[in-house]
Scaffold this motif. Structure first.
Motif, PDB file in Angstrom:
ATOM      1  N   PRO A   2       0.829  -1.216   0.000  1.00 46.49           N
ATOM      2  CA  PRO A   2       0.000   0.000   0.000  1.00 46.49           C
ATOM      3  C   PRO A   2       0.862   1.265   0.000  1.00 46.49           C
ATOM      4  O   PRO A   2       1.920   1.321   0.637  1.00 46.49           O
ATOM      5  N   TYR A   3       0.388   2.276  -0.720  1.00 53.74           N
ATOM      6  CA  TYR A   3       1.094   3.548  -0.813  1.00 53.74           C
ATOM      7  C   TYR A   3       1.436   4.094   0.570  1.00 53.74           C
ATOM      8  O   TYR A   3       2.531   4.597   0.800  1.00 53.74           O
ATOM      9  N   LYS A   4       0.511   3.986   1.516  1.00 49.86           N
ATOM     10  CA  LYS A   4       0.725   4.514   2.861  1.00 49.86           C
ATOM     11  C   LYS A   4       1.982   3.910   3.490  1.00 49.86           C
ATOM     12  O   LYS A   4       2.763   4.600   4.137  1.00 49.86           O
ATOM     13  N   LYS A  61      -7.623  11.392 -11.089  1.00 45.08           N
ATOM     14  CA  LYS A  61      -8.072  11.238  -9.697  1.00 45.08           C
ATOM     15  C   LYS A  61      -6.931  11.412  -8.692  1.00 45.08           C
ATOM     16  O   LYS A  61      -7.174  11.726  -7.539  1.00 45.08           O
ATOM     17  N   GLU A  62      -5.691  11.200  -9.149  1.00 47.56           N
ATOM     18  CA  GLU A  62      -4.546  11.372  -8.241  1.00 47.56           C
ATOM     19  C   GLU A  62      -4.470  12.790  -7.688  1.00 47.56           C
ATOM     20  O   GLU A  62      -3.954  12.997  -6.605  1.00 47.56           O
ATOM     21  N   ARG A  63      -4.973  13.746  -8.433  1.00 43.24           N
ATOM     22  CA  ARG A  63      -4.969  15.132  -7.944  1.00 43.24           C
ATOM     23  C   ARG A  63      -5.797  15.255  -6.667  1.00 43.24           C
ATOM     24  O   ARG A  63      -5.510  16.071  -5.809  1.00 43.24           O
ATOM     25  N   GLU A  64      -6.838  14.438  -6.540  1.00 43.77           N
ATOM     26  CA  GLU A  64      -7.720  14.467  -5.374  1.00 43.77           C
ATOM     27  C   GLU A  64      -7.299  13.485  -4.291  1.00 43.77           C
ATOM     28  O   GLU A  64      -7.366  13.793  -3.107  1.00 43.77           O
ATOM     29  N   THR A  65      -6.874  12.298  -4.692  1.00 39.75           N
ATOM     30  CA  THR A  65      -6.591  11.234  -3.728  1.00 39.75           C
ATOM     31  C   THR A  65      -5.142  11.197  -3.274  1.00 39.75           C
ATOM     32  O   THR A  65      -4.814  10.543  -2.298  1.00 39.75           O
ATOM     33  N   GLY A  66      -4.263  11.883  -3.989  1.00 39.86           N
ATOM     34  CA  GLY A  66      -2.844  11.891  -3.650  1.00 39.86           C
ATOM     35  C   GLY A  66      -2.027  11.120  -4.657  1.00 39.86           C
ATOM     36  O   GLY A  66      -2.462  10.098  -5.183  1.00 39.86           O
ATOM     37  N   PHE A  67      -0.859  11.641  -4.933  1.00 39.68           N
ATOM     38  CA  PHE A  67       0.051  11.022  -5.882  1.00 39.68           C
ATOM     39  C   PHE A  67       0.841   9.912  -5.216  1.00 39.68           C
ATOM     40  O   PHE A  67       1.057   9.918  -4.011  1.00 39.68           O
ATOM     41  N   ILE A 116      12.116   9.329  -6.032  1.00 42.55           N
ATOM     42  CA  ILE A 116      11.183   9.137  -4.927  1.00 42.55           C
ATOM     43  C   ILE A 116      10.932  10.518  -4.331  1.00 42.55           C
ATOM     44  O   ILE A 116      11.852  11.158  -3.833  1.00 42.55           O
ATOM     45  N   TYR A 117       9.672  10.944  -4.392  1.00 41.47           N
ATOM     46  CA  TYR A 117       9.272  12.276  -3.963  1.00 41.47           C
ATOM     47  C   TYR A 117       7.974  12.164  -3.170  1.00 41.47           C
ATOM     48  O   TYR A 117       7.003  11.575  -3.651  1.00 41.47           O
ATOM     49  N   LEU A 118       7.946  12.712  -1.963  1.00 41.95           N
ATOM     50  CA  LEU A 118       6.822  12.541  -1.038  1.00 41.95           C
ATOM     51  C   LEU A 118       5.983  13.776  -0.801  1.00 41.95           C
ATOM     52  O   LEU A 118       4.965  13.699  -0.130  1.00 41.95           O
ATOM     53  N   GLU A 119       6.367  14.907  -1.296  1.00 43.85           N
ATOM     54  CA  GLU A 119       5.773  16.170  -0.881  1.00 43.85           C
ATOM     55  C   GLU A 119       4.394  16.471  -1.454  1.00 43.85           C
ATOM     56  O   GLU A 119       3.760  17.416  -1.053  1.00 43.85           O
TER      57      GLU A 119
END
Length: 108
Positions: free
Chosen positions: A4-6, A47-53, A104-107
């Motif tokens: 999972p992304y998390k 949808k990534e714009r809303e749910t997170g990249f 790898i970018y988390l921001e």
């Protein structure tokens, strides 16, 4: 199996020392030589714009376009290439073992 992304975000956000050890010497050297501001790309859905990249981006727009092509037939989302310009200091890691110039970018 895809994690999972998390979980990925937690692992890469850890305050644990020596994260740079994830990269090979060549990858570390390449990252050091990049300019202080870089443009990164991600083939993904609207949808990534809303749910997170996700955390995986690339320096190579063509690679991102290839991901769009692969995903557009199996996704219910509108797929396109996302583009960001970021400070190099925000990059967690650079990987190129799969020749994807992965950042790898988390921001986001």
């Amino acid at each position: 199996m895809e994690l999972p992304y998390k979980l990925y975000k937690e692992m890469f956000s850890s305050p644990r020392e020596n994260k740079e050890m994830l990269m090979s010497d060549a990858e570390k050297k390449f990252l050091e030589q990049l300019p202080e501001e870089i443009t990164i790309y991600r083939g993904g859905g609207e949808k990534e714009r809303e749910t997170g990249f996700g955390i995986s981006w690339t320096l190579n727009k063509t690679i991102a376009e290839q991901f769009v092509e692969r995903k557009k037939h199996s996704s219910n989302d509108v797929m396109f290439v996302h583009k960001l310009t970021i400070p190099k200091s925000k990059v967690v890691a650079y990987f190129n073992s799969r020749k994807e110039e992965e950042i790898i970018y988390l921001e986001v």
